[in-house]
Design a protein around this motif. Structure first.
Motif, PDB file in Angstrom:
ATOM      1  N   THR A 131       1.028  -1.285  -0.104  1.00 13.35           N
ATOM      2  CA  THR A 131       0.017   0.022   0.114  1.00 13.35           C
ATOM      3  C   THR A 131       0.915   1.213   0.085  1.00 13.35           C
ATOM      4  OG1 THR A 131      -0.134   0.168   2.425  1.00 13.35           O
ATOM      5  CG2 THR A 131      -1.652  -1.287   1.432  1.00 13.35           C
TER       6      THR A 131
ATOM      7  N   ARG B  83      -0.167   9.780   5.611  1.00 12.30           N
ATOM      8  CA  ARG B  83      -0.522   9.598   4.348  1.00 12.30           C
ATOM      9  C   ARG B  83      -0.392  10.623   3.328  1.00 12.30           C
ATOM     10  NH1 ARG B  83      -0.276   4.358   2.271  1.00 12.30           N
ATOM     11  NH2 ARG B  83      -0.809   2.912   3.643  1.00 12.30           N
TER      12      ARG B  83
ATOM     13  N   TYR C 209     -12.152   0.807  -5.799  1.00  7.02           N
ATOM     14  CA  TYR C 209     -11.762   1.376  -4.448  1.00  7.02           C
ATOM     15  C   TYR C 209     -12.987   1.238  -3.721  1.00  7.02           C
ATOM     16  CZ  TYR C 209     -12.151   5.053  -0.921  1.00  7.02           C
ATOM     17  OH  TYR C 209     -12.482   5.740   0.032  1.00  7.02           O
TER      18      TYR C 209
ATOM     19  N   ARG D 286      -6.500  -2.214   2.448  1.00  5.81           N
ATOM     20  CA  ARG D 286      -6.540  -2.962   0.980  1.00  5.81           C
ATOM     21  C   ARG D 286      -7.047  -1.753  -0.071  1.00  5.81           C
ATOM     22  NH1 ARG D 286      -8.353  -7.379   3.675  1.00  5.81           N
ATOM     23  NH2 ARG D 286     -10.366  -7.228   2.782  1.00  5.81           N
TER      24      ARG D 286
ATOM     25  N   THR E  88      -6.849   1.262   0.087  1.00  8.21           N
ATOM     26  CA  THR E  88      -5.918   2.166  -0.376  1.00  8.21           C
ATOM     27  C   THR E  88      -5.249   1.956  -1.596  1.00  8.21           C
ATOM     28  OG1 THR E  88      -5.470   2.550   2.122  1.00  8.21           O
ATOM     29  CG2 THR E  88      -3.719   3.481   0.530  1.00  8.21           C
ATOM     30  N   ILE E  89      -4.840   0.862  -2.100  1.00 11.58           N
ATOM     31  CA  ILE E  89      -4.223   0.820  -3.275  1.00 11.58           C
ATOM     32  C   ILE E  89      -5.095   1.056  -4.544  1.00 11.58           C
ATOM     33  CG2 ILE E  89      -3.253  -0.765  -4.829  1.00 11.58           C
ATOM     34  CD1 ILE E  89      -2.499  -2.516  -2.589  1.00 11.58           C
TER      35      ILE E  89
ATOM     36  N   GLN F 250      -5.152   5.060  -4.696  1.00 11.98           N
ATOM     37  CA  GLN F 250      -4.063   5.344  -5.157  1.00 11.98           C
ATOM     38  C   GLN F 250      -3.944   5.223  -6.867  1.00 11.98           C
ATOM     39  OE1 GLN F 250      -1.520   2.837  -3.254  1.00 11.98           O
ATOM     40  NE2 GLN F 250      -0.926   4.213  -1.447  1.00 11.98           N
TER      41      GLN F 250
ATOM     42  N   THR G  90       0.396   0.692 -10.036  1.00 13.19           N
ATOM     43  CA  THR G  90      -0.271   0.681  -8.609  1.00 13.19           C
ATOM     44  C   THR G  90      -1.329  -0.484  -8.428  1.00 13.19           C
ATOM     45  OG1 THR G  90       0.375   3.111  -8.284  1.00 13.19           O
ATOM     46  CG2 THR G  90      -1.221   2.158  -6.838  1.00 13.19           C
TER      47      THR G  90
ATOM     48  N   ALA H  78      -2.577  -4.652  -5.871  1.00 14.99           N
ATOM     49  CA  ALA H  78      -3.583  -4.903  -5.208  1.00 14.99           C
ATOM     50  C   ALA H  78      -3.789  -6.602  -5.138  1.00 14.99           C
ATOM     51  CB  ALA H  78      -4.970  -4.328  -5.778  1.00 14.99           C
TER      52      ALA H  78
ATOM     53  N   ALA I  82      -1.161  -7.776  -2.660  1.00 14.50           N
ATOM     54  CA  ALA I  82      -1.306  -7.529  -1.374  1.00 14.50           C
ATOM     55  C   ALA I  82      -2.487  -8.389  -0.828  1.00 14.50           C
ATOM     56  CB  ALA I  82      -1.798  -6.192  -1.306  1.00 14.50           C
TER      57      ALA I  82
END
Length: 334
Positions: free
Chosen positions: A42, A161, A266, A295, A297-298, A301, A317, A321, A324
């Motif tokens: 992340t 962040r 997201y 999770r 967050t990816i 981003q 990016t 995911a 992760a």
């Protein structure tokens, strides 16, 4: 930056191994658990999303900034468990420090070394990057050593962040102003997530996950909204993923589709566990909500990079995911 909330997932208490029972082959696994290595997926997206907001393309300085961000993140993880070692001995005896698998002095030493390394890497990325990394490191330490137990704890985590995203902009171009809007969006998500995480072990009111759910909906709306004509990127970034021979309208259409896809990913990742926690704010469902928010967050981003017309960064990016999710099945990210 340090995992969005309280460390560990509640499990039935059990007696961990004594220090003299720990064998060398088990020490690496204990450090993986302490540092929550799957959560590292992340982190790079923060810097890439920040770099996407400024002119030019990510380069060596951006890479140094990613390294700095990773180190500062892991410093926060180690420091978090060191600061909570007494509390964890009662509530989470299975954690690496109270179980004796990692010594407290080793965790504190690791936090100091990782912080120093993170600042050194930021210095390699340039003075503007170091000017952002220094307050980022200070925020991480302040959060772990006291702020997380105060009403300003979630705001401190959100600031960390946001600073991490600004680090990418500072390293890439030396300027952070273009990244402020993206930093605010990422910080808002983190604020809601960290607020939910404060009830991770005891459960709480359904109002908190409901607020996080509403925040997710608002952010998704902002991310999927078509940009106004005044919001534009440099032509070299806007067209970098266009098919051969296609013009700017085609690139803009593809960029919008990618942004919408990432934003919906997201929402799908965060909204469902938030909703379940709102229906039943028990510790297990609250922990799942926190994990889902981390999770999520990816793809957030990735959506921010796509929103800044940097599809390559968005795709890189987004590719983190599934990795992760895969590694999070073995080691908890909360």
């Amino acid at each position: 930056m340090t995992g969005e909330g309280r460390p560990g997932v509640s499990k039935p208490p059990h007696h961990g191994p004594l220090p003299h029972q720990v064998r060398g082959s088990r020490r690496p696994a204990a450090w993986v658990e302490l540092l929550r290595l799957p959560a590292l997926f992340t982190v790079p997206g923060d810097v890439l999303a920040g770099a996407a907001t400024v002119p030019g393309r990510p380069g060596p300085r951006t890479a140094w900034a990613i390294g700095s961000s990773l180190c500062l993140y892991e410093a926060g993880m180690a420091l978090n468990d060191w600061a909570d070692r007494v509390e964890d001995a009662t509530e989470r005896p299975h954690r690496p420090l109270p179980s004796g698998r990692v010594r407290p002095a080793a965790a504190l030493t690791a936090a100091c070394a990782l912080t120093a390394t993170g600042l050194a890497l930021a210095a390699r990325a340039g003075r503007p990057a170091l000017a952002v990394a220094a307050p980022l490191a200070a925020t991480v330490w302040a959060y772990d050593l006291g702020l997380k137990r105060t009403p300003v704890g979630p705001a401190a985590m959100a600031a960390a962040r946001a600073l991490d995203l600004l680090l990418g902009a500072a390293a890439t171009s030396g300027h952070v102003r273009p990244a402020l809007a993206s930093a605010a969006l990422l910080g808002t998500h983190t604020l809601a997530l960290t607020t939910v995480s404060r009830n991770e072990t005891q459960g709480g009111s359904p109002l908190t996950p409901l607020t996080a759910l509403a925040t997710t909906g608002a952010l998704t709306h902002l991310l999927t909204r078509r940009p106004t004509p005044t919001v534009s990127r440099t032509p070299v970034k806007t067209d970098q993923m266009s098919p051969a021979g296609s013009g700017p309208p085609t690139a803009a259409l593809g960029g919008h589709a990618l942004r919408v896809a990432c934003a919906l990913a997201y929402a799908a990742t965060a909204a469902r566990p938030y909703f379940h926690a709102a229906l039943n704010p028990s510790p297990p469902l609250t922990q799942k909500a926190v994990g889902g928010g981390i999770r999520a967050t990816i793809p957030l981003q990735a959506a921010l990079s796509a929103r800044s017309a940097a599809p390559v960064s968005a795709l890189i990016t987004a590719a983190l995911a599934p990795l992760a999710a895969r590694f999070a099945r073995k080691v908890s990210v909360t």
